[in-house]
Design an enzyme around this catalytic site. Structure first.
Site, PDB file in Angstrom:
ATOM      1  NE  ARG A   1      89.625 -86.812 -92.937  1.00 39.19           N
ATOM      2  CZ  ARG A   1      88.452 -86.993 -93.503  1.00 39.19           C
ATOM      3  NH1 ARG A   1      87.430 -87.450 -92.800  1.00 39.19           N
ATOM      4  NH2 ARG A   1      88.273 -86.714 -94.775  1.00 39.19           N
TER       5      ARG A   1
ATOM      6  CG  ASP B   1      81.282 -77.360 -65.868  1.00 41.33           C
ATOM      7  OD1 ASP B   1      81.198 -78.104 -66.860  1.00 41.33           O
ATOM      8  OD2 ASP B   1      80.851 -76.196 -65.857  1.00 41.33           O
TER       9      ASP B   1
ATOM     10  N   GLY C   1      92.910 -91.842 -74.448  1.00 41.03           N
ATOM     11  CA  GLY C   1      94.263 -91.871 -74.996  1.00 41.03           C
ATOM     12  C   GLY C   1      94.564 -90.709 -75.920  1.00 41.03           C
TER      13      GLY C   1
HETATM   14  O1  F6P Z   1      78.027 -75.309 -66.136  1.00 44.24           O
HETATM   15  C1  F6P Z   1      77.821 -76.425 -66.907  1.00 44.24           C
HETATM   16  C2  F6P Z   1      77.982 -76.134 -68.362  1.00 44.24           C
HETATM   17  O2  F6P Z   1      77.644 -77.330 -68.983  1.00 44.24           O
HETATM   18  C3  F6P Z   1      79.345 -75.627 -68.834  1.00 44.24           C
HETATM   19  O3  F6P Z   1      80.330 -76.608 -68.962  1.00 44.24           O
HETATM   20  C4  F6P Z   1      78.973 -74.980 -70.141  1.00 44.24           C
HETATM   21  O4  F6P Z   1      79.910 -74.009 -70.521  1.00 44.24           O
HETATM   22  C5  F6P Z   1      77.640 -74.368 -69.842  1.00 44.24           C
HETATM   23  O5  F6P Z   1      77.070 -75.153 -68.807  1.00 44.24           O
HETATM   24  C6  F6P Z   1      76.682 -74.253 -70.987  1.00 44.24           C
HETATM   25  O6  F6P Z   1      75.536 -73.615 -70.535  1.00 44.24           O
HETATM   26  P1  F6P Z   1      74.189 -73.425 -71.358  1.00 44.24           P
HETATM   27  O7  F6P Z   1      73.455 -74.724 -71.311  1.00 44.24           O
HETATM   28  O8  F6P Z   1      73.465 -72.362 -70.634  1.00 44.24           O
HETATM   29  O9  F6P Z   1      74.568 -73.088 -72.743  1.00 44.24           O
END
Ligand code: F6P
Length: 326
Positions: free
Chosen positions: A166, A131, A189
């Protein structure tokens, strides 16, 4: 010099590509420095359940190129309770482990910070999350690979979008942050990028799309961060379709594909460097901090700042992406 002789290493929270490279660096640096090193499996869950075993140099052979984490990972509810943390502390003491390197994100560092406060236990954190939502590092381990995964997928979607005329809404990860959306959107892009850090006005989006189509466009891509306040890609697509019914829309949710795969060279180098400096940092007395790299310099940021201090996305880049997609 500190009295540290036995180090534990774990991965926790959502996995990210490059975690293995970080584990390898922690293990081999520890051994080089004359320390015993222990792998803690399944993050704080495994710490509570005493899933701890000594690692050797060969335990981490042939993993630098592998996605996921050989130590496995988990999100631990039990570690949020004092009784869970006490059990974890007792297990560490039973193995005579006197410091830890934890690789993870926000939740991992929240737990680490509390644990250090309650049990006076030295911990250094490494930013391991796709993230990129941690303050105190320009990039987190796994972010670069995740962006490349999104771009590869979006390029493929672009082919089919243009063949069929689309408009695709592609949802990418990022519960609270738009870093993946912004960077991957620029790289592929995208016509529009929707992120949680800015308000999405559906009326405006629909109007601009209509205008683009009238002018010249016949296909396109809108990248939607999963945490965008206007809803996920399905919701945004439905609202746009309502306002511009002539658009032929489709939705793709990329999901957990973004968390896997062989780490990019950038992530391997970042993870190796941070793994190396985390052990050196612990030996030199650093604790309660996340190790990161800012402007090519190694920086230690207290856990609380890394978690709570908000790293903002570059809004100028968001504007730039729109101009470049006109
Ligand atoms: O924190 C990393 C992350 O990949 C987020 O971007 C995402 O919302 C979340 O983990 C998903 O978590 P889980 O694997 O527990 O569903």
């Amino acid at each position: 010099m500190s009295q540290i002789t036995r180090i534990g290493v774990m991965t926790s929270g959502g996995d990210s590509p490059g975690m293995n490279a970080a584990i390898r660096a922690v293990v081999r640096t520890s051994i080089f420095c004359g320390l015993d090193v222990f792998g803690i499996y399944r993050g704080y869950e495994g710490l509570i359940d005493d899933q701890i075993e000594q690692l050797s140099s060969s335990s981490v052979s042939n993993i630098i190129q592998r996605g996921g984490t050989i130590l496995k990972t988990a999100r631990s509810k039990r570690f949020m309770e004092y009784t869970g943390r006490l059990q974890a502390y007792n297990n560490l003491k039973a193995h005579n482990i006197d410091a830890m390197v934890v690789i993870g994100g926000n939740g991992t560092f929240t737990g680490a910070s509390l644990f250090d406060m309650e049990f006076d236990f030295p911990i250094i954190g490494l930013p391991g999350t796709i993230d990129n939502d941690l303050y105190g590092t320009d990039a987190t381990i796994g972010y670069d690979t995740a962006i490349n995964t999104v771009v590869e997928a979006a390029d493929k979607i672009r082919d089919t979008a243009s063949s069929h005329d689309r408009l695709f809404f592609i949802e990418v990860m990022g519960r609270d942050a738009g870093f993946i959306a912004l960077r991957s959107g620029i790289a592929c892009g995208a016509e529009f990028i929707l992120v949680p850090e800015t308000t999405t006005y559906i009326d405006n989006l629909a109007r601009l799309l209509k205008h683009d189509w009238r002018r010249s466009k016949t296909s396109g891509i809108v990248i939607v961060a999963e945490g965008d306040e206007s809803g996920g890609a399905y919701e945004v697509a439905a609202k746009v379709k309502e306002k511009v019914p002539e658009l032929d829309t489709r939705v793709t949710i990329l999901g957990h594909i973004q968390r896997g795969g062989s780490p990019s060279a950038f992530d391997r180098v970042l993870a190796s460097t941070l793994g190396f400096i985390s052990v050196r940092g612990l030996i030199q007395g650093q604790r309660g901090v996340m190790a990161g790299i800012v402007n090519k310099e190694i920086v230690y940021t207290p856990f609380d700042n890394a978690i709570k201090h908000h790293k903002d996305i570059n809004k100028e880049m968001l504007e730039m992406s729109r101009i470049l997609a006109l």
